[in-house]
Design a protein around this motif. Structure first.
Motif, PDB file in Angstrom:
ATOM      1  N   LEU A  93       3.573   5.947  -2.721  1.00  9.48           N
ATOM      2  CA  LEU A  93       4.815   6.603  -3.138  1.00  9.48           C
ATOM      3  C   LEU A  93       4.914   6.687  -4.657  1.00  9.48           C
ATOM      4  O   LEU A  93       5.427   7.666  -5.204  1.00  9.48           O
ATOM      5  CB  LEU A  93       6.015   5.848  -2.562  1.00  9.48           C
ATOM      6  N   TYR A  94       4.399   5.671  -5.345  1.00 10.35           N
ATOM      7  CA  TYR A  94       4.420   5.697  -6.807  1.00 10.35           C
ATOM      8  C   TYR A  94       3.648   6.894  -7.344  1.00 10.35           C
ATOM      9  O   TYR A  94       4.120   7.630  -8.212  1.00 10.35           O
ATOM     10  CB  TYR A  94       3.833   4.399  -7.364  1.00 10.35           C
ATOM     11  N   PHE A  95       2.439   7.081  -6.821  1.00 16.32           N
ATOM     12  CA  PHE A  95       1.627   8.196  -7.309  1.00 16.32           C
ATOM     13  C   PHE A  95       2.168   9.539  -6.833  1.00 16.32           C
ATOM     14  O   PHE A  95       2.009  10.558  -7.518  1.00 16.32           O
ATOM     15  CB  PHE A  95       0.167   8.016  -6.892  1.00 16.32           C
ATOM     16  N   ALA A  96       2.816   9.547  -5.674  1.00 17.00           N
ATOM     17  CA  ALA A  96       3.417  10.796  -5.200  1.00 17.00           C
ATOM     18  C   ALA A  96       4.542  11.240  -6.121  1.00 17.00           C
ATOM     19  O   ALA A  96       4.777  12.434  -6.319  1.00 17.00           O
ATOM     20  CB  ALA A  96       3.935  10.616  -3.775  1.00 17.00           C
ATOM     21  N   MET A 119       0.822  -1.205   0.000  1.00 20.44           N
ATOM     22  CA  MET A 119       0.000   0.000   0.000  1.00 20.44           C
ATOM     23  C   MET A 119       0.861   1.262   0.000  1.00 20.44           C
ATOM     24  O   MET A 119       0.586   2.225  -0.729  1.00 20.44           O
ATOM     25  CB  MET A 119      -0.946   0.006   1.200  1.00 20.44           C
ATOM     26  N   LEU A 120       1.870   1.254   0.826  1.00 21.13           N
ATOM     27  CA  LEU A 120       2.757   2.415   0.878  1.00 21.13           C
ATOM     28  C   LEU A 120       3.509   2.574  -0.439  1.00 21.13           C
ATOM     29  O   LEU A 120       3.781   3.691  -0.886  1.00 21.13           O
ATOM     30  CB  LEU A 120       3.732   2.271   2.052  1.00 21.13           C
ATOM     31  N   GLY A 121       3.821   1.454  -1.073  1.00 22.61           N
ATOM     32  CA  GLY A 121       4.481   1.516  -2.374  1.00 22.61           C
ATOM     33  C   GLY A 121       3.605   2.182  -3.424  1.00 22.61           C
ATOM     34  O   GLY A 121       4.087   2.991  -4.224  1.00 22.61           O
ATOM     35  N   GLY A 138      -3.303  11.191  -2.695  1.00 26.64           N
ATOM     36  CA  GLY A 138      -4.681  11.609  -2.880  1.00 26.64           C
ATOM     37  C   GLY A 138      -5.547  10.469  -3.387  1.00 26.64           C
ATOM     38  O   GLY A 138      -5.330   9.303  -3.055  1.00 26.64           O
ATOM     39  N   LEU A 139      -6.545  10.785  -4.220  1.00 26.59           N
ATOM     40  CA  LEU A 139      -7.473   9.765  -4.696  1.00 26.59           C
ATOM     41  C   LEU A 139      -6.797   8.735  -5.604  1.00 26.59           C
ATOM     42  O   LEU A 139      -7.244   7.592  -5.678  1.00 26.59           O
ATOM     43  CB  LEU A 139      -8.647  10.419  -5.438  1.00 26.59           C
ATOM     44  N   PHE A 140      -5.717   9.111  -6.288  1.00 26.45           N
ATOM     45  CA  PHE A 140      -5.016   8.122  -7.113  1.00 26.45           C
ATOM     46  C   PHE A 140      -4.604   6.922  -6.261  1.00 26.45           C
ATOM     47  O   PHE A 140      -4.926   5.769  -6.568  1.00 26.45           O
ATOM     48  CB  PHE A 140      -3.776   8.746  -7.746  1.00 26.45           C
ATOM     49  N   LEU A 176      -0.283   8.768   5.769  1.00 24.97           N
ATOM     50  CA  LEU A 176       0.725   8.756   4.699  1.00 24.97           C
ATOM     51  C   LEU A 176       0.095   8.413   3.352  1.00 24.97           C
ATOM     52  O   LEU A 176       0.408   9.031   2.325  1.00 24.97           O
ATOM     53  CB  LEU A 176       1.832   7.746   5.028  1.00 24.97           C
ATOM     54  N   LEU A 177      -0.798   7.438   3.350  1.00 23.75           N
ATOM     55  CA  LEU A 177      -1.456   7.026   2.104  1.00 23.75           C
ATOM     56  C   LEU A 177      -2.257   8.186   1.510  1.00 23.75           C
ATOM     57  O   LEU A 177      -2.234   8.418   0.298  1.00 23.75           O
ATOM     58  CB  LEU A 177      -2.386   5.842   2.377  1.00 23.75           C
TER      59      LEU A 177
END
Length: 475
Positions: free
Chosen positions: A21-24, A16-18, A171-173, A165-166
């Motif tokens: 971070l990908y979308f961030a 989930m954190l991955g 965001g919504l992504f 963090l998520l």
């Protein structure tokens, strides 16, 4: 505690954190609208999943399971019946909602009733949604304490950090795509678990015979009014849930919004039916436990194979985290667009993004504190559902369907619904009735009376069909 449960949970949380971070780092978040609506680019399967998982968090897997454990399967189905009935109503209004295409519910109300109503509605919505975020934190803490050596409070802190963090990164992504994988995980786990648990009991006949006598009745030992008090909050919240409205706005077009709502309707049965059956079965296998732990106990106490139990527990955490993220994201939009923008004037997309992210951090702190006040997820769930459903839903439907409603009526309904809910809770819920039994009539009477004794609106044209979609200009 089993090592395999810890390993499955750890892998899930890291995944989930991955995604977050990908979308961030992907460059897709160019402003506040992208943060809130995911660029209106979500494919249909992701739309269906994010609408479903946004709705079925700890309120289903823990709070709703508690209700089915305590009062039986028939009453449990009545409790959850608000979901498909509410979705059917949304299905009829999906195109109208998509045309409204506002950032928030209070912004939609402002078009018809003015700035004052928007401000009051934003405060009421934020109060309710912070409570719902708190219920997810508590529910997640329960699950984490079953899987790891952490206490429930320590688990709550861990879940609060992950949810924050998520939300703040993608965001919504990130919320929508983690919802998609979470939906697959939990639905699969529930359906595989059901025949195994029934086999342990001895089959459907043994299951029914093993239930406490009152659990085989229609109301589960509750009065009809008490049962209605549990049904209405869920139904009313869904009718005007800002989360769902924002998801419909995030759809590519009106057709996608309607088909996604239909998908949510069918997929909801894949969750609440097995939850009711598993939770009531737990009353036979584990009598006398805290009802909040009914399905979680099946997974953690050896009634299911270790891997499947780990998937159920990870799925429960998935529901909690993704639902908590959704309500946190939605409440942050109220602060950014309904409150901050009223004070600061015109707010650009980049500033809106910053304000929403800072709001997420503040919501996390307040929600954690609120969670300490309520002893169970079910109680916090009913309070939060009611304060929103009784105050906001009548006013939203007045915008959509009653042209005679006035600004005075909207304000009266908001104040009456919220104040009655809070007052009823402070008074200790007299008669063991949930606040919605008195708060909803109070809000409806206030809306109708105040509207009829004040001047009818001069502009009766539909105010929910803007000339251009929200997000086409700076917020």
């Amino acid at each position: 505690m089993q090592t395999i449960h810890v390993a499955i949970l750890a892998v899930y949380l890291l995944a989930m954190l991955g995604v977050a971070l990908y979308f961030a780092r992907s460059g897709r978040l160019r402003g506040g609208d992208d943060f809130l609506f995911a660029g209106r680019s979500l494919p249909r399967p992701v739309m269906v999943a994010t609408m479903l998982v946004t709705w079925v968090g700890s309120g289903t897997i823990i709070g709703g399971a508690n209700f089915a454990y305590t009062y039986g399967p028939i009453a449990g189905l009545v409790f959850f019946l608000g979901t498909p009935l509410g979705i059917l109503v949304l299905l009829l209004a999906a195109r109208r909602i998509r045309r409204a295409s506002r950032h928030t519910i209070p912004e939609l109300l402002e078009v018809r009733f003015g700035t004052g109503v928007r401000t009051v509605a934003a405060v009421v919505t934020a109060l309710a949604y912070v409570g719902l975020v708190a219920s997810q934190f508590i529910g997640g803490g329960y699950v984490v304490s079953l899987i790891t050596p952490l206490s429930a409070t320590q688990g709550t802190i861990l879940v609060a950090v992950v949810v924050t963090l998520l939300t703040v990164t993608g965001g919504l992504f990130s919320v929508a795509y983690t919802d998609f994988f979470s939906a697959i995980l939990i639905v699969l786990g529930l359906f595989v678990s059901l025949p195994l648990v029934f086999a342990t009991i001895g089959g459907p006949a043994a299951y029914w015979e093993g239930l406490p006598e009152q659990s085989t009745t229609f109301t589960g030992g509750l009065t009809a009014l008490q049962l209605l008090g549990y049904f209405l909050p869920l139904f009313l919240l869904l009718l005007a849930d800002q989360n769902i409205y924002q998801r419909l706005t995030a759809a590519k077009d009106e057709r996608e919004a309607r088909s996604s709502t239909l998908g949510m309707l069918f997929s909801s049965f894949l969750v609440f039916v097995p939850v009711v059956l598993l939770a009531s079965a737990a009353a036979i296998l584990m009598p006398g436990i805290n009802g909040d732990m009914s399905i979680l106990g099946l997974a953690s106490e050896g009634h299911l194979p270790a891997v499947l139990g780990g998937l159920i527990l990870a799925g429960a955490v998935a529901f909690v985290i993704t639902t908590g993220s959704s309500f946190m994201l939605s409440a942050a939009s109220n602060i950014a667009y309904d409150l901050y923008a009223r004070w600061a004037g015109e707010v650009g997309q980049r500033r809106a993004l910053v304000v929403q992210r800072l709001s997420v951090l503040g919501i996390a702190v307040v929600a954690f504190g609120l969670g300490l006040f309520f002893p169970t997820v079910l109680e916090l769930q009913m309070y939060s559902y009611t304060i929103y459903g009784a105050a906001i839903t009548p006013v939203v439907f007045a915008v959509l369907f009653w042209k005679r409603a006035t600004t005075a009526g909207a304000v009266a309904a908001l104040v009456a619904g919220a104040a009655t809910t809070i007052g009823w809770q402070v008074a200790g819920a007299p008669g063991d009735l949930n606040g919605v039994i008195v708060a909803l009539p109070a809000a409806l009477i206030a809306l109708v009376v105040a509207s009829l004794v004040t001047k009818a609106p001069e502009e009766t044209a539909e105010a929910v069909e803007p000339a251009e979609p929200a997000g086409s200009a700076e917020a």
